[in-house]
Design a protein around this motif. Structure first.
Motif, short mmCIF file in Angstrom:
data_model
loop_
_atom_site.label_atom_id
_atom_site.label_comp_id
_atom_site.label_asym_id
_atom_site.label_seq_id
_atom_site.Cartn_x
_atom_site.Cartn_y
_atom_site.Cartn_z
N ARG A 26 0.83 -1.21 0.00
CA ARG A 26 0.00 0.00 0.00
C ARG A 26 0.87 1.26 0.00
NH1 ARG A 26 -5.04 1.99 1.14
NH2 ARG A 26 -5.15 3.79 2.51
N ASP A 27 1.91 1.27 0.83
CA ASP A 27 2.79 2.44 0.87
C ASP A 27 3.51 2.64 -0.45
OD1 ASP A 27 2.06 3.12 3.45
OD2 ASP A 27 3.80 2.14 4.38
N ILE A 28 3.95 1.55 -1.09
CA ILE A 28 4.60 1.67 -2.39
C ILE A 28 3.62 2.26 -3.40
CG2 ILE A 28 5.52 0.36 -4.35
CD1 ILE A 28 6.71 -1.62 -2.29
N ARG A 29 2.40 1.76 -3.42
CA ARG A 29 1.40 2.25 -4.38
C ARG A 29 1.09 3.73 -4.14
NH1 ARG A 29 -3.65 -0.91 -4.41
NH2 ARG A 29 -3.94 0.11 -6.41
N LYS A 30 0.91 4.11 -2.87
CA LYS A 30 0.61 5.51 -2.55
C LYS A 30 1.76 6.42 -2.98
CE LYS A 30 -0.49 5.88 1.77
NZ LYS A 30 -0.92 5.83 3.17
N TYR A 31 2.99 5.99 -2.74
CA TYR A 31 4.14 6.80 -3.13
C TYR A 31 4.23 6.90 -4.65
CZ TYR A 31 8.84 8.66 -3.43
OH TYR A 31 9.91 9.47 -3.71
N ALA A 32 3.99 5.79 -5.35
CA ALA A 32 4.05 5.81 -6.82
C ALA A 32 3.03 6.78 -7.40
CB ALA A 32 3.82 4.40 -7.37
N ASP A 46 4.59 -3.82 -6.48
CA ASP A 46 5.52 -4.96 -6.50
C ASP A 46 6.96 -4.56 -6.19
OD1 ASP A 46 3.47 -6.74 -7.18
OD2 ASP A 46 3.75 -6.37 -9.32
N GLN A 47 7.32 -3.32 -6.50
CA GLN A 47 8.66 -2.82 -6.25
C GLN A 47 8.57 -1.33 -5.95
OE1 GLN A 47 11.68 -3.89 -9.16
NE2 GLN A 47 12.79 -1.99 -8.76
N ALA A 48 9.38 -0.86 -5.02
CA ALA A 48 9.35 0.56 -4.65
C ALA A 48 10.09 1.39 -5.69
CB ALA A 48 9.99 0.76 -3.29
N PRO A 49 9.53 2.56 -6.05
CA PRO A 49 10.21 3.46 -6.98
C PRO A 49 11.41 4.15 -6.32
CG PRO A 49 8.00 4.26 -6.46
CD PRO A 49 8.22 3.03 -5.66
N PRO A 50 12.26 4.76 -7.13
CA PRO A 50 13.37 5.53 -6.56
C PRO A 50 12.86 6.58 -5.58
CG PRO A 50 13.59 5.33 -8.94
CD PRO A 50 12.25 4.79 -8.59
N MET A 51 13.64 6.83 -4.57
CA MET A 51 13.38 7.83 -3.52
C MET A 51 12.32 7.39 -2.50
SD MET A 51 15.57 10.29 -4.28
CE MET A 51 15.02 11.70 -3.37
N PHE A 52 11.75 6.20 -2.66
CA PHE A 52 10.73 5.72 -1.73
C PHE A 52 11.24 5.71 -0.29
CE2 PHE A 52 9.10 2.07 0.70
CZ PHE A 52 7.74 2.35 0.71
N HIS A 53 12.52 5.44 -0.11
CA HIS A 53 13.09 5.32 1.24
C HIS A 53 13.09 6.65 2.00
CE1 HIS A 53 16.51 6.97 -0.93
NE2 HIS A 53 17.04 7.27 0.23
N VAL A 54 13.06 7.76 1.28
CA VAL A 54 13.18 9.07 1.94
C VAL A 54 12.02 9.29 2.93
CG1 VAL A 54 13.30 11.56 1.61
CG2 VAL A 54 14.59 10.03 0.10
N PRO A 55 10.76 9.28 2.50
CA PRO A 55 9.69 9.48 3.48
C PRO A 55 9.51 8.29 4.42
CG PRO A 55 8.75 9.08 1.32
CD PRO A 55 10.24 9.22 1.14
N LEU A 56 9.96 7.11 4.02
CA LEU A 56 9.85 5.94 4.90
C LEU A 56 10.57 6.18 6.22
CD1 LEU A 56 8.85 2.95 5.07
CD2 LEU A 56 11.12 2.30 4.22
N PHE A 57 11.68 6.90 6.18
CA PHE A 57 12.47 7.13 7.39
C PHE A 57 12.37 8.55 7.94
CE2 PHE A 57 14.48 3.41 5.44
CZ PHE A 57 14.36 2.53 6.50
N TRP A 58 11.50 9.39 7.36
CA TRP A 58 11.27 10.71 7.93
C TRP A 58 10.53 10.58 9.25
CZ3 TRP A 58 9.01 13.83 3.23
CH2 TRP A 58 10.05 14.39 2.52
#
Length: 150
Positions: A26-32, A46-58
């Motif tokens: 769900r988080d991957i889809r919302k970010y995409a 199915d796979q996280a796009p580039p930069m997905f990690h940035v808000p994941l750890f904010w």
């Protein structure tokens, strides 16, 4: 005369507590959707796009925990004698794709503090490296952020 005291420079090497987060479809889809990444593998989660990690750890913080310019106060950093911050650069190395179900752990390290002279006076630069690893301790992402204070 340098703005960087020996006490300030002793902070080089300081690390944050590791932060562990679960990646969800769900988080991957919302970010995409939010970032316009329209490839099917991102939209399906199915796979996280580039930069997905940035808000994941904010950090999610209360309004009174923000600096006057609306930025979260970074507890990893010492109190610097200059306070107006500017972006100085961002380098991201992707080592492995991120998938739903991955547990990722990020650790941030203050890797350098140095001073330069600018046209308007002294500048302080600092660099923070964030390593993101999976549960097998394999490096997934290494991100180096450089900030400039004036």
């Amino acid at each position: 005369m340098s703005l960087l005291s020996p006490e300030l420079l002793q902070n080089i090497g300081r690390q944050s507590e590791p932060r562990r987060e679960l990646v969800t479809r769900r988080d991957i889809r919302k970010y995409a959707v939010a970032t316009g990444n329209r490839q099917r593998k991102y939209l399906d989660g199915d796979q996280a796009p580039p930069m997905f990690h940035v808000p994941l750890f904010w950090d999610v913080v209360e309004l009174d925990e923000l600096s006057p310019d609306g930025v979260s106060i970074d507890t990893l950093l010492p109190k610097f004698p200059l306070e107006k911050a500017m972006a100085g650069g961002l380098e991201i190395e992707y080592h492995k794709p991120i998938h739903p179900g991955d547990w990722l752990t990020a650790t941030r390290t203050l890797t350098d503090i140095y001073e330069k002279s600018g046209r308007s006076g002294p500048l302080i630069f600092y660099e923070v490296v964030m390593d993101v690893v999976d549960d097998a301790e394999q490096l997934v992402i290494r991100e180096k952020t450089t900030r400039i204070l004036r």
